[in-house]
Design a protein around this motif. Structure first.
Motif, PDB file in Angstrom:
ATOM      1  N   GLY A 117     -44.377 -12.824 -16.768  1.00  0.00           N
ATOM      2  CA  GLY A 117     -44.959 -12.093 -15.652  1.00  0.00           C
ATOM      3  C   GLY A 117     -44.137 -10.929 -15.162  1.00  0.00           C
ATOM      4  O   GLY A 117     -44.468 -10.306 -14.146  1.00  0.00           O
ATOM      5  N   ASN A 118     -43.057 -10.609 -15.880  1.00  0.00           N
ATOM      6  CA  ASN A 118     -42.205  -9.490 -15.474  1.00  0.00           C
ATOM      7  C   ASN A 118     -42.819  -8.168 -15.922  1.00  0.00           C
ATOM      8  O   ASN A 118     -43.195  -8.009 -17.083  1.00  0.00           O
ATOM      9  CB  ASN A 118     -40.815  -9.655 -16.096  1.00  0.00           C
ATOM     10  N   ILE A 119     -42.906  -7.213 -15.012  1.00  0.00           N
ATOM     11  CA  ILE A 119     -43.507  -5.904 -15.284  1.00  0.00           C
ATOM     12  C   ILE A 119     -42.413  -4.854 -15.331  1.00  0.00           C
ATOM     13  O   ILE A 119     -41.515  -4.834 -14.472  1.00  0.00           O
ATOM     14  CB  ILE A 119     -44.552  -5.548 -14.219  1.00  0.00           C
ATOM     15  N   ALA A 120     -42.471  -3.997 -16.335  1.00  0.00           N
ATOM     16  CA  ALA A 120     -41.463  -2.943 -16.484  1.00  0.00           C
ATOM     17  C   ALA A 120     -42.085  -1.751 -17.187  1.00  0.00           C
ATOM     18  O   ALA A 120     -43.122  -1.869 -17.867  1.00  0.00           O
ATOM     19  CB  ALA A 120     -40.265  -3.457 -17.289  1.00  0.00           C
ATOM     20  N   ASP A 121     -41.469  -0.591 -17.029  1.00  0.00           N
ATOM     21  CA  ASP A 121     -41.877   0.602 -17.767  1.00  0.00           C
ATOM     22  C   ASP A 121     -41.345   0.507 -19.194  1.00  0.00           C
ATOM     23  O   ASP A 121     -40.174   0.203 -19.409  1.00  0.00           O
ATOM     24  CB  ASP A 121     -41.326   1.863 -17.111  1.00  0.00           C
ATOM     25  N   ALA A 122     -42.202   0.789 -20.157  1.00  0.00           N
ATOM     26  CA  ALA A 122     -41.767   0.858 -21.553  1.00  0.00           C
ATOM     27  C   ALA A 122     -41.319   2.264 -21.919  1.00  0.00           C
ATOM     28  O   ALA A 122     -40.714   2.460 -22.973  1.00  0.00           O
ATOM     29  CB  ALA A 122     -42.892   0.413 -22.487  1.00  0.00           C
ATOM     30  N   LEU A 123     -41.605   3.237 -21.054  1.00  0.00           N
ATOM     31  CA  LEU A 123     -41.198   4.625 -21.280  1.00  0.00           C
ATOM     32  C   LEU A 123     -40.464   5.144 -20.054  1.00  0.00           C
ATOM     33  O   LEU A 123     -41.060   5.276 -18.980  1.00  0.00           O
ATOM     34  CB  LEU A 123     -42.411   5.525 -21.545  1.00  0.00           C
ATOM     35  N   PRO A 124     -39.196   5.460 -20.161  1.00  0.00           N
ATOM     36  CA  PRO A 124     -38.477   6.036 -19.029  1.00  0.00           C
ATOM     37  C   PRO A 124     -38.805   7.526 -18.908  1.00  0.00           C
ATOM     38  O   PRO A 124     -39.304   8.142 -19.849  1.00  0.00           O
ATOM     39  CB  PRO A 124     -37.004   5.830 -19.419  1.00  0.00           C
ATOM     40  N   PRO A 125     -38.509   8.120 -17.744  1.00  0.00           N
ATOM     41  CA  PRO A 125     -38.663   9.574 -17.634  1.00  0.00           C
ATOM     42  C   PRO A 125     -37.750  10.262 -18.631  1.00  0.00           C
ATOM     43  O   PRO A 125     -36.673   9.730 -18.959  1.00  0.00           O
ATOM     44  CB  PRO A 125     -38.218   9.858 -16.190  1.00  0.00           C
ATOM     45  N   PRO A 126     -38.122  11.408 -19.174  1.00  0.00           N
ATOM     46  CA  PRO A 126     -39.316  12.194 -18.844  1.00  0.00           C
ATOM     47  C   PRO A 126     -40.466  11.971 -19.818  1.00  0.00           C
ATOM     48  O   PRO A 126     -41.394  12.776 -19.870  1.00  0.00           O
ATOM     49  CB  PRO A 126     -38.786  13.632 -18.989  1.00  0.00           C
ATOM     50  N   TRP A 127     -40.422  10.882 -20.615  1.00  0.00           N
ATOM     51  CA  TRP A 127     -41.437  10.666 -21.646  1.00  0.00           C
ATOM     52  C   TRP A 127     -42.815  10.501 -21.022  1.00  0.00           C
ATOM     53  O   TRP A 127     -42.978   9.821 -20.003  1.00  0.00           O
ATOM     54  CB  TRP A 127     -41.055   9.455 -22.500  1.00  0.00           C
ATOM     55  N   ASN A 128     -43.797  11.102 -21.688  1.00  0.00           N
ATOM     56  CA  ASN A 128     -45.144  11.220 -21.129  1.00  0.00           C
ATOM     57  C   ASN A 128     -46.156  10.958 -22.245  1.00  0.00           C
ATOM     58  O   ASN A 128     -46.335  11.776 -23.144  1.00  0.00           O
ATOM     59  CB  ASN A 128     -45.315  12.631 -20.552  1.00  0.00           C
ATOM     60  N   ALA A 129     -46.790   9.788 -22.220  1.00  0.00           N
ATOM     61  CA  ALA A 129     -47.701   9.380 -23.301  1.00  0.00           C
ATOM     62  C   ALA A 129     -49.094   9.949 -23.059  1.00  0.00           C
ATOM     63  O   ALA A 129     -49.988   9.279 -22.543  1.00  0.00           O
ATOM     64  CB  ALA A 129     -47.761   7.867 -23.406  1.00  0.00           C
ATOM     65  N   ARG A 130     -49.268  11.193 -23.462  1.00  0.00           N
ATOM     66  CA  ARG A 130     -50.565  11.862 -23.265  1.00  0.00           C
ATOM     67  C   ARG A 130     -50.823  12.802 -24.440  1.00  0.00           C
ATOM     68  O   ARG A 130     -50.013  13.680 -24.732  1.00  0.00           O
ATOM     69  CB  ARG A 130     -50.562  12.643 -21.954  1.00  0.00           C
ATOM     70  N   THR A 131     -51.952  12.599 -25.106  1.00  0.00           N
ATOM     71  CA  THR A 131     -52.324  13.463 -26.216  1.00  0.00           C
ATOM     72  C   THR A 131     -53.346  14.494 -25.773  1.00  0.00           C
ATOM     73  O   THR A 131     -54.146  14.246 -24.860  1.00  0.00           O
ATOM     74  CB  THR A 131     -52.894  12.649 -27.387  1.00  0.00           C
ATOM     75  N   LEU A 132     -53.339  15.641 -26.442  1.00  0.00           N
ATOM     76  CA  LEU A 132     -54.269  16.725 -26.128  1.00  0.00           C
ATOM     77  C   LEU A 132     -55.343  16.900 -27.196  1.00  0.00           C
ATOM     78  O   LEU A 132     -56.066  17.893 -27.167  1.00  0.00           O
ATOM     79  CB  LEU A 132     -53.498  18.040 -25.959  1.00  0.00           C
ATOM     80  N   VAL A 133     -55.479  15.949 -28.107  1.00  0.00           N
ATOM     81  CA  VAL A 133     -56.563  16.038 -29.087  1.00  0.00           C
ATOM     82  C   VAL A 133     -57.890  16.001 -28.328  1.00  0.00           C
ATOM     83  O   VAL A 133     -58.091  15.160 -27.449  1.00  0.00           O
ATOM     84  CB  VAL A 133     -56.493  14.902 -30.109  1.00  0.00           C
ATOM     85  N   HIS A 134     -58.786  16.901 -28.671  1.00  0.00           N
ATOM     86  CA  HIS A 134     -60.069  17.093 -27.959  1.00  0.00           C
ATOM     87  C   HIS A 134     -59.844  17.501 -26.507  1.00  0.00           C
ATOM     88  O   HIS A 134     -60.788  17.511 -25.728  1.00  0.00           O
ATOM     89  CB  HIS A 134     -60.941  15.833 -27.989  1.00  0.00           C
ATOM     90  N   GLU A 135     -58.611  17.792 -26.129  1.00  0.00           N
ATOM     91  CA  GLU A 135     -58.185  18.110 -24.767  1.00  0.00           C
ATOM     92  C   GLU A 135     -58.270  16.898 -23.833  1.00  0.00           C
ATOM     93  O   GLU A 135     -57.456  16.741 -22.937  1.00  0.00           O
ATOM     94  CB  GLU A 135     -58.993  19.275 -24.164  1.00  0.00           C
ATOM     95  N   TYR A 136     -59.245  16.021 -24.036  1.00  0.00           N
ATOM     96  CA  TYR A 136     -59.404  14.857 -23.165  1.00  0.00           C
ATOM     97  C   TYR A 136     -58.513  13.696 -23.587  1.00  0.00           C
ATOM     98  O   TYR A 136     -58.248  12.793 -22.791  1.00  0.00           O
ATOM     99  CB  TYR A 136     -60.866  14.406 -23.133  1.00  0.00           C
ATOM    100  N   GLY A 137     -58.075  13.673 -24.852  1.00  0.00           N
ATOM    101  CA  GLY A 137     -57.107  12.684 -25.295  1.00  0.00           C
ATOM    102  C   GLY A 137     -57.666  11.290 -25.472  1.00  0.00           C
ATOM    103  O   GLY A 137     -58.823  11.080 -25.818  1.00  0.00           O
ATOM    104  N   GLY A 138     -56.809  10.297 -25.202  1.00  0.00           N
ATOM    105  CA  GLY A 138     -57.125   8.894 -25.441  1.00  0.00           C
ATOM    106  C   GLY A 138     -56.435   8.415 -26.701  1.00  0.00           C
ATOM    107  O   GLY A 138     -56.141   9.185 -27.607  1.00  0.00           O
TER     108      GLY A 138
ATOM    109  N   SER B 268     -53.405   7.425 -26.985  1.00  0.00           N
ATOM    110  CA  SER B 268     -52.110   8.110 -27.044  1.00  0.00           C
ATOM    111  C   SER B 268     -50.957   7.171 -27.335  1.00  0.00           C
ATOM    112  O   SER B 268     -49.822   7.628 -27.508  1.00  0.00           O
ATOM    113  CB  SER B 268     -51.843   8.835 -25.722  1.00  0.00           C
ATOM    114  N   TYR B 269     -51.219   5.856 -27.385  1.00  0.00           N
ATOM    115  CA  TYR B 269     -50.146   4.942 -27.744  1.00  0.00           C
ATOM    116  C   TYR B 269     -50.730   3.741 -28.478  1.00  0.00           C
ATOM    117  O   TYR B 269     -51.929   3.454 -28.418  1.00  0.00           O
ATOM    118  CB  TYR B 269     -49.357   4.505 -26.505  1.00  0.00           C
TER     119      TYR B 269
END
Length: 624
Positions: A32-53, A55-56
Motif C-alpha cells: 500500500g505504499n505510494i511513491a513517484d516512479a519518476l523524479p523531477p524533471p522527468w515528464n512522461a508525455r508523448t506528442l504523437v498525434h499531439e494528444y498522446g497516450g 506514454s509509458y
C-alpha cells in the motif's frame, strides 16, 4: 490516468499542475505504499498525434516512458536513473514514440513512432531492444496511421490497427495480425476485421491466445472474439457502447480477471457501467463509479481505473468485481468539499432540430449556505465539450462546482456527434458540424428556460477547442446567449485545415466536407466569417504555444470583435499549449471568466478577483 498493473504493483500517471504540468508515473506496491516512479524533471508525455497516450509501459518492475522534452524513450526501475533506449533524433522532438508495449519476455519494445522530417510526418510501427540505445527497426509502414501494437503472450503473433485519412479512428479502422519471426520481423499479415465504415477499437489477446476487439458493424461498439477457425463471435451483443473514441493511445474498456472472465464497461444514458461476462450473459457490477475513465486494468478479482462520480473527483480506484466495493487509492485532489456545495448531474433528454432528441447533464445551482431570492431564476452556463467526437462525463468536477456553488446552473451538452449513444448518433454530426452541435446547445438552453429552471435573460455558453468552435458559432449564428467564453476555439475552418497537425488534418472532410471541393462551405461554417453578427460580449482565452489551434485563430476573432466594437476580453498564456496545464493559469482562466460574467450580467462576485480589461465595455450594466 493510464492505470497499469504489474504483478502486485499498480502504476498510474498523474498530471501535476503545480510542477509546471509535469506527468509523473506513480506506483503503489503490495504493502500500500505510494511513491513517484519518476523524479523531477522527468515528464512522461508523448506528442504523437499531439494528444498522446500510451506514454509509458511497465513489466517486472521495469518502467519505460517517453520523455516530453526530447520525445525519446527512457528506461528506469528500482530507483535507477532513467537512461535512453532510443537514440537522439535528427532534430529535437522529430522522432516521437507512443503506445509502448513490452514483450512478455521483457526483451523488446513495440511502439508507434511518428517521424517529423521537414514538412512530412510519417507514422509507423517499430520495435527496439529494451536494454540499449539502438535505432528502432521499422516493422510496418505505408499507412497514414497506426495504433495498438499488441503481442500475444508467446510473442509469436502481433495485432495492430491501421487506417488512412480522411478517416478518423472512430470512422473506419482495420484490424491486422501477423506472425512474428525469430528476428523480430513480421511475416505475411492479414486483415481480420474493420473497414472504411467499421471502427475497430482495442485489440487484445485474451486467455488461450484468442484475439478480442471492439467493433461497430451493427451500429454499436460491441465486444468480439476471433475463434481458432477464423470466425468471429459477438460477446454480449446489445445496443450499448463498449468502445471509446481513440483520441489518445492505449485506452481500454475491457480486460480479464484472474480467473479468465472478461470484465468490461459500457455506456448507459451517459453513465459508465461495469460488468462481468458470465456464462449466461453480462452481470452488472452495482455500486461502481459512474465514470470509469478511459483505461481499465484488471488483476485478480478487482479492476483498477481512474474513475469518478458525482461525489468523487477523478481518482485511482480499485473496484471489487463481486461486491462493487470501491477502494480509493489516490484522490485526484486532496481538497475535501462538503456535499452541500456539490451539484449532482441529472441526465436529461430534450427535443432539438429535425424532430431529433439530444442529451445532456444538468447541474442545478447548489450551495448549502445561500438561498436565491424568492422568484429569481439562476443564470445558465451551457458547456460545449471538445472533440467534437467526445462526450460529457458525470464525474465530480470542481470546475463545475465552481459555477454551481456561485449560483449558476450548468448544462453539459452531449450534442449529436457525441459518443456513448451509438454510431447513428455519432455520425449525425457528419457534414453538420457547426449546425447540429450549435442547434443542440441552443435547444438545451431553450428547453431549460421553457421549463422555468433558468433565467432566459442570463444565459452564457462556453467551450474549449471544438467546443470553442461551437461556442463561437452559437454566438455568431444564433441570438440566444448573453455572453460566451471561447477557450482556444476554432474560428476559421480554412486556416485550421492548413495549419493543424497530421492527425486532424482531414478530420473536417467528414464533419464539414472534402477539401477543397467544399471550400465555400468551410467559409460559411467559420465563425470568423460571421464575426460581424456577434453582438454579445465574448471572452477569448488562448495558449500561445498551441499547435492544434494556433493563436492566430484567437487573434483573428479578437480583431473582428474590436473592429465591430463588441465588448470583449483576450487573455493569453505564455508556455501553454492545447489545454492549460499549469495551476496558476488554470486558476487565472476560471477567475477571469467569472469576473467577465459578473461584468456582463451586472453582478459583483463574492470572490476577490483580478479584473480583466474589457474593450468597448461602455453600456455594460453596473454590478449590483
Amino acid at each position: 490516468m493510464e492505470v497499469r498493473v504489474d504483478g502486485d504493483t499498480v502504476y498510474w500517471l498523474e498530471l501535476r499542475p503545480s510542477e509546471g504540468g509535469r506527468y509523473v508515473v506513480c506506483r503503489r506496491d503490495a504493502g500500500g505504499n505510494i511513491a513517484d516512479a519518476l523524479p523531477p524533471p522527468w515528464n512522461a508525455r508523448t506528442l504523437v498525434h499531439e494528444y498522446g497516450g500510451g506514454s509509458y509501459a511497465v513489466r517486472d518492475g521495469v518502467v519505460l516512458f517517453t520523455h516530453f522534452d526530447d520525445q525519446c524513450v527512457y528506461r528506469t526501475g528500482g530507483g535507477a536513473e532513467p537512461f535512453p533506449v532510443t537514440p537522439e533524433p535528427p532534430a529535437p522532438r522529430s522522432h516521437r514514440y507512443a503506445d509502448l508495449e513490452i514483450s512478455h519476455d521483457g526483451s523488446t519494445v513495440w511502439a508507434v513512432r511518428e517521424r517529423h522530417e521537414g514538412d512530412e510526418v510519417v507514422n509507423e510501427l517499430v520495435s527496439f531492444p529494451i536494454t540499449e540505445s539502438s535505432p528502432p527497426e521499422v516493422r510496418e509502414a505505408g499507412r497514414d496511421f497506426y495504433s495498438s501494437p499488441r503481442l500475444r503472450a508467446d510473442g509469436q503473433r502481433l495485432a495492430w490497427l491501421a487506417w488512412d485519412a480522411p478517416a478518423m479512428p472512430w470512422d473506419g479502422t482495420e484490424l491486422w495480425e501477423a506472425p512474428v519471426r525469430p528476428d523480430g520481423s513480421l511475416g505475411p499479415a492479414r486483415q481480420v476485421a474493420g473497414g472504411p465504415a467499421e471502427a475497430v477499437y482495442q485489440p487484445e489477446w485474451g486467455p488461450g491466445g484468442l484475439l478480442h476487439f471492439v467493433s461497430d458493424p451493427t451500429g454499436w461498439w460491441n465486444l468480439y472474439r476471433r475463434e481458432p477457425d477464423g470466425s468471429v463471435t459477438a460477446l454480449a451483443p446489445a445496443e450499448r457502447e463498449f468502445g471509446l473514441p481513440a483520441w489518445v493511445f492505449a485506452s481500454s474498456t475491457y480486460g480479464w480477471l484472474g480467473d479468465g472472465r472478461l470484465i468490461c464497461m459500457f455506456k448507459e444514458r451517459g453513465f459508465d457501467r461495469l460488468a462481468v461476462l458470465e456464462e449466461n450473459g453480462l452481470r452488472v457490477v452495482e455500486g461502481s463509479p459512474r465514470h470509469l475513465g478511459y483505461r481499465l486494468a484488471a488483476a485478480g478479482s478487482r479492476v483498477w481505473a481512474v474513475a469518478g462520480d458525482a461525489d468523487l473527483p477523478a481518482s485511482v480506484v480499485a473496484i471489487d468485481s463481486v461486491t462493487g466495493d470501491v477502494e480509493v487509492v489516490r484522490r485526484g485532489t486532496t481538497l475535501e468539499v462538503d456535499a452541500g456545495y456539490l451539484s449532482r448531474p441529472e441526465p436529461i433528454e430534450f427535443p432539438t432540430a429535425g424532430g431529433e432528441v439530444a442529451h445532456a447533464f444538468f447541474y442545478p445551482p447548489t450551495n448549502r449556505d445561500v438561498m436565491a431570492p424568492a422568484g429569481e431564476l439562476p443564470p445558465l452556463l451551457v458547456l460545449s465539450h471538445g472533440g467534437p467526437t467526445s462526450a460529457a462525463t458525470p464525474e465530480l468536477d470542481f470546475g463545475y462546482a465552481f459555477w454551481t456553488s456561485r449560483g449558476f446552473a450548468v448544462v453539459d451538452v452531449n450534442y449529436r456527434g457525441s459518443t456513448g449513444y451509438g454510431r447513428a448518433y455519432r455520425d449525425a454530426l457528419q457534414g453538420n458540424w457547426g449546425v447540429a452541435d450549435v442547434d443542440d446547445c441552443v435547444n438545451a438552453a431553450l428547453h431549460l428556460a421553457a421549463a422555468g429552471r433558468v433565467d432566459p435573460d442570463r444565459m452564457a455558453i462556453r467551450g474549449g477547442s471544438a467546443g470553442g468552435y461551437t461556442t463561437l458559432g452559437a454566438l455568431a449564428w444564433r441570438d440566444v446567449f448573453g455572453a460566451g467564453a471561447s477557450y482556444f476555439g476554432v474560428g476559421d475552418l480554412t486556416t485550421f485545415v492548413h495549419h493543424t497537425h497530421k492527425f486532424e488534418a482531414r478530420y473536417l472532410d467528414g464533419l464539414v466536407g472534402p477539401w477543397p471541393e467544399a471550400a465555400d462551405l468551410y467559409a460559411e461554417r467559420s465563425p470568423l466569417s460571421a464575426a460581424d453578427q456577434i453582438s454579445c460580449p465574448v471572452l477569448v482565452l488562448q495558449g500561445l504555444e498551441d499547435a492544434i489551434v494556433p493563436p492566430a485563430q484567437a487573434e483573428a476573432i479578437v480583431a473582428a470583435l474590436d473592429r465591430n466594437r463588441v465588448p470583449h476580453a483576450y487573455v493569453a498564456f505564455e508556455g501553454e499549449q492545447h489545454g492549460f496545464r499549469r495551476a496558476e493559469n488554470q486558476v487565472r482562466a476560471r477567475e477571469a471568466e467569472l469576473w467577465f460574467y459578473g461584468r456582463v450580467f451586472g453582478f459583483q462576485p463574492a470572490d476577490a478577483l483580478e479584473p480583466v480589461p474589457v474593450a468597448h465595455a461602455e453600456g455594460l450594466p453596473e454590478p449590483r
